[in-house]
Design an enzyme around this catalytic site. Structure first.
Site, PDB file in Angstrom:
ATOM      1  N   LYS A 110     -17.788 -15.575   1.155  1.00 52.49           N
ATOM      2  CA  LYS A 110     -18.208 -16.711   2.008  1.00 52.49           C
ATOM      3  C   LYS A 110     -19.052 -17.393   1.650  1.00 52.49           C
ATOM      4  CE  LYS A 110     -17.311 -17.792   6.657  1.00 52.49           C
ATOM      5  NZ  LYS A 110     -16.872 -17.611   8.075  1.00 52.49           N
ATOM      6  N   LYS A 189       3.741 -12.234  -2.874  1.00 53.58           N
ATOM      7  CA  LYS A 189       3.523 -10.998  -1.786  1.00 53.58           C
ATOM      8  C   LYS A 189       3.400 -11.781  -0.403  1.00 53.58           C
ATOM      9  CE  LYS A 189      -0.255  -8.301  -0.209  1.00 53.58           C
ATOM     10  NZ  LYS A 189      -1.604  -8.635   0.360  1.00 53.58           N
ATOM     11  N   LYS A 192       0.158 -13.868   5.542  1.00 53.12           N
ATOM     12  CA  LYS A 192      -0.051 -15.195   6.750  1.00 53.12           C
ATOM     13  C   LYS A 192      -0.654 -16.219   5.722  1.00 53.12           C
ATOM     14  CE  LYS A 192      -3.166 -13.288   9.452  1.00 53.12           C
ATOM     15  NZ  LYS A 192      -2.881 -11.526   9.095  1.00 53.12           N
TER      16      LYS A 192
HETATM   17  P1  ADP Z   1      -2.269 -10.880   5.513  1.00 48.36           P
HETATM   18  O1  ADP Z   1      -2.390 -10.954   4.006  1.00 48.36           O
HETATM   19  O2  ADP Z   1      -0.697 -11.449   6.123  1.00 48.36           O
HETATM   20  O3  ADP Z   1      -3.371 -11.647   6.016  1.00 48.36           O
HETATM   21  P2  ADP Z   1      -3.348  -8.775   6.336  1.00 48.36           P
HETATM   22  O4  ADP Z   1      -4.599  -8.592   5.321  1.00 48.36           O
HETATM   23  O5  ADP Z   1      -4.000  -8.899   7.884  1.00 48.36           O
HETATM   24  O6  ADP Z   1      -2.245  -9.388   6.052  1.00 48.36           O
HETATM   25  O7  ADP Z   1      -2.724  -7.395   6.302  1.00 48.36           O
HETATM   26  C1  ADP Z   1      -3.170  -5.950   6.903  1.00 48.36           C
HETATM   27  C2  ADP Z   1      -2.576  -4.675   6.158  1.00 48.36           C
HETATM   28  O8  ADP Z   1      -0.929  -5.043   6.169  1.00 48.36           O
HETATM   29  C3  ADP Z   1      -2.956  -4.715   5.003  1.00 48.36           C
HETATM   30  O9  ADP Z   1      -4.086  -3.773   4.665  1.00 48.36           O
HETATM   31  C4  ADP Z   1      -1.745  -3.986   4.110  1.00 48.36           C
HETATM   32  O10 ADP Z   1      -1.751  -2.531   4.330  1.00 48.36           O
HETATM   33  C5  ADP Z   1      -0.553  -4.733   4.820  1.00 48.36           C
HETATM   34  N1  ADP Z   1      -0.055  -5.733   4.170  1.00 48.36           N
HETATM   35  C6  ADP Z   1       0.005  -6.998   4.427  1.00 48.36           C
HETATM   36  N2  ADP Z   1       0.783  -7.638   3.814  1.00 48.36           N
HETATM   37  C7  ADP Z   1       1.331  -6.560   2.970  1.00 48.36           C
HETATM   38  C8  ADP Z   1       2.648  -6.782   1.830  1.00 48.36           C
HETATM   39  N3  ADP Z   1       3.033  -8.075   1.635  1.00 48.36           N
HETATM   40  N4  ADP Z   1       2.986  -5.875   1.370  1.00 48.36           N
HETATM   41  C9  ADP Z   1       2.368  -4.302   1.785  1.00 48.36           C
HETATM   42  N5  ADP Z   1       1.403  -4.560   2.612  1.00 48.36           N
HETATM   43  C10 ADP Z   1       0.948  -5.552   3.390  1.00 48.36           C
END
Ligand code: ADP
Ligand code: TRP
Length: 322
Positions: A110, A189, A192
């Site tokens: 940040k 991948k 969100k």
């Molecule tokens: P985002 O990328 O949607 O913000 P988060 O960072 O909140 O997702 O993800 C929380 C947890 O969900 C991660 O620590 C991981 O274990 C799992 N996760 C998120 N996206 C994936 C993905 N595309 N493939 C596998 N695991 C994922």
């Protein structure tokens, strides 16, 4: 063995969250003593809308319960319902070197972007250390991005123990298996932040629409394809039964089929796979007080344990008056 993890309440879960994290939390319950909490104190560093934070917290509990977290086998609670954590956080903050926190990525990133950061974000890893240490946790299943925070937790615990005597158990990170990264609708991948998610609790029609829009290559139908390198097939593998998966793989290798058929099969398989959690979610959402009671129950159990550990820490550093 005590397993503990915190889950940020940040909106609707997608397939990546389920296969990459939630399913693994569910698998760990029962075998061990499992504590899972909704990290709403941490979320307050980013969610500044009170209605939204409250709704996200309850929603996260509903999602986890719908996806198989069983309050009879795991303790589920909201972080803010355990005030002992904030007290332990203060104790740990004293004696935390500034330099240690300056190196932590959430704050560092940040700052590097020139964005304003508050002390909550700066001390985020210390609150996380309090979360972990308060329950004598030994195993912390987390994604790779959180491993640095577990290292900070171990440092703080070891330094406290060195100074005041053996109070804290040093936890170990257990890396979640994200080897099979769940691809998003564009083949990147799923995340969100990329707007390429398939949400678990979308209704069936909306889900089908998203699936039909998944990008595919434009190779002709007749051409045989390697299923393992195709994101549509990877998604299908997650939700199809093993024999369906094998049949689909054979179809890919033979060629002569259309991606439209694969998408239809994927939508059907997804609908079957998530039907039960969806039904459970609707039932739980209709009875929020039942969910609040689960959280209250979990918090009572968590407070009992956190209270013991906090007292141990207070006695060790001269804060206990009884
Ligand atoms: P985002 O990328 O949607 O913000 P988060 O960072 O909140 O997702 O993800 C929380 C947890 O969900 C991660 O620590 C991981 O274990 C799992 N996760 C998120 N996206 C994936 C993905 N595309 N493939 C596998 N695991 C994922
Ligand atoms: N920081 C974690 C995340 O963003 C959530 C979290 C808070 C956590 N406290 C924790 C995870 C303690 C494990 C242990 O995902």
């Amino acid at each position: 063995m005590r397993v503990l993890s915190g889950i940020q309440p940040t909106g609707r879960p997608h397939w990546g969250n389920y296969f990459g994290a939630i399913r693994q939390y569910v698998d760990l319950q029962g075998e061990e003593q499992a504590y899972y909490f909704i990290a709403n104190l941490h979320a307050l560093t980013t969610v500044r809308d009170p209605k939204l934070l409250a709704a996200y917290t309850l929603d996260a509990a509903i999602d986890l319960l719908a996806l198989g977290l069983d309050p009879a086998r795991a303790t589920l609670f909201a972080q803010s319902d355990v005030p002992e954590i904030s007290e332990l956080c203060w104790i740990l903050l004293t004696g935390t070197p500034m330099g240690l926190l300056e190196r932590c990525h959430a704050y560092k990133d940040k700052k590097a972007k020139g964005l304003p950061a508050d002390a909550g974000l700066f001390t985020y890893p210390v609150l996380m250390a309090a979360d972990i240490l308060a329950y004598d946790s030994d195993t912390v299943p987390v994604g790779e991005d959180q491993v640095q925070h577990i290292e900070v937790c171990r440092d703080l615990a070891a330094s406290f123990n060195h100074h005041f005597g053996p109070v804290f158990i040093l936890p170990k990170a257990k890396l979640l298996d994200t080897s099979a990264k769940v691809p998003g609708t564009d083949g990147e991948k799923m995340s969100k932040s990329y707007n390429n998610t398939l949400e678990i609790f979308d209704d069936a029609a909306a889900q089908r629409k998203r699936i039909m829009r998944i990008t595919t290559d434009s190779r002709p139908m007749e051409q045989p394809k390697d299923p393992e390198t195709d994101h549509l097939f990877q998604l299908y593998s997650l939700v199809a039964a093993p024999h369906e998966r094998d049949e689909m793989a054979a179809l890919y290798r033979r060629g002569g089929f259309g991606y439209g058929d694969v998408k239809k099969a994927l939508a059907d398989a997804a609908e079957r796979f998530f039907a039960e959690p969806r039904a459970r979610r609707s039932a739980l959402a209709a009875e929020p007080d039942r969910v609040r009671a689960v959280l209250a129950d979990g918090a009572a159990k968590a407070r009992q344990k956190a209270g013991e550990v906090l007292l141990r820490a207070k006695r060790a550093c001269g804060l206990a008056t009884r």
